[in-house]
Design an enzyme around this catalytic site. Structure first.
Site, PDB file in Angstrom:
ATOM      1  CE  LYS A 277      -0.402   3.854 -13.319  1.00 34.38           C
ATOM      2  NZ  LYS A 277       0.205   5.620 -13.145  1.00 34.38           N
TER       3      LYS A 277
ATOM      4  CG  HIS B   6       4.730  14.969  -7.407  1.00 35.37           C
ATOM      5  ND1 HIS B   6       2.653  14.114  -6.830  1.00 35.37           N
ATOM      6  CD2 HIS B   6       4.294  13.209  -8.245  1.00 35.37           C
ATOM      7  CE1 HIS B   6       2.490  12.460  -7.099  1.00 35.37           C
ATOM      8  NE2 HIS B   6       3.499  12.291  -8.576  1.00 35.37           N
TER       9      HIS B   6
ATOM     10  NE  ARG C  27       9.511   8.310  -6.545  1.00 35.12           N
ATOM     11  CZ  ARG C  27       7.923   7.650  -7.211  1.00 35.12           C
ATOM     12  NH1 ARG C  27       6.575   7.781  -6.052  1.00 35.12           N
ATOM     13  NH2 ARG C  27       7.631   7.031  -8.119  1.00 35.12           N
TER      14      ARG C  27
ATOM     15  CB  SER D 122       1.020   8.610  -5.490  1.00 37.21           C
ATOM     16  OG  SER D 122       1.182  10.659  -6.024  1.00 37.21           O
TER      17      SER D 122
END
Ligand code: ADP
Length: 153
Positions: A41, A17, A90, A127
């Site tokens: 979540k 990040h 990514r 993460s």
């Protein structure tokens, strides 16, 4: 004023990040790091902890604002008068996922998403991986900024 919103869970903030944020800074007058709070979540780090990670890491950067939001990201952008959404990529899986969201957001609001491809050596960082390593007692410090490493949490 050129403003962007970087929405995310930041559970926790990683060097992936921070790479995206630092490289986007020259493009914008303000970047709002916005933790979305309406997801179903389950998080490893509380909202308070995730806010602390962002605020502490960017405390010397006047162009960064840290906040939370609920509801649609595009509605939050309009409220903040931000013309752009910032996201990182990514791999091709991120691209496929982000593409549909970016297209939908644009059609809903005219707000464009600006994508940065992570710097080489950072694409393994997520993460999710940090949480998995931490859950099993491994060393995740090489994937996170100091505020997350030294966190009292
Ligand atoms: P979300 O729950 O919305 O996916 P995240 O906090 O996981 O929120 O990610 C926010 C953004 O940061 C996403 O655009 C994601 O692709 C990007 N990102 C996360 N890790 C990396 C990395 N290592 N390199 C580039 N972008 C990344």
């Amino acid at each position: 004023m050129r403003k962007a919103v970087f929405p995310g869970s930041f559970d926790p903030l990683t060097l992936g990040h921070t790479d995206i944020i630092e490289r986007a800074l020259p493009l914008f007058d303000e970047i709002i790091l916005a933790i979305g709070t309406n997801s179903d979540k389950k998080y490893m780090f509380s909202l308070e902890e995730r806010l602390y990670f962002l605020k502490e890491t960017f405390k010397e950067e006047p162009k960064i604002v840290v906040t939370t939001y609920s509801g649609l990201t595009v509605d939050f952008c309009k409220e903040q008068e931000a013309g752009f959404i910032l996201r990182g990529l990514r791999n091709s899986k991120d691209l496929e996922f982000e593409k549909t969201i970016g297209q939908t957001n644009y059609l809903m609001s005219g707000i464009d998403t600006v994508f940065f491809i992570n710097a080489s050596g950072k694409s393994h960082i997520s993460s999710t991986v940090v949480r998995d390593v931490r859950r099993h007692g491994g060393d995740y410090n090489f994937m996170v900024p100091d505020a997350v490493k030294n966190s009292k949490f």
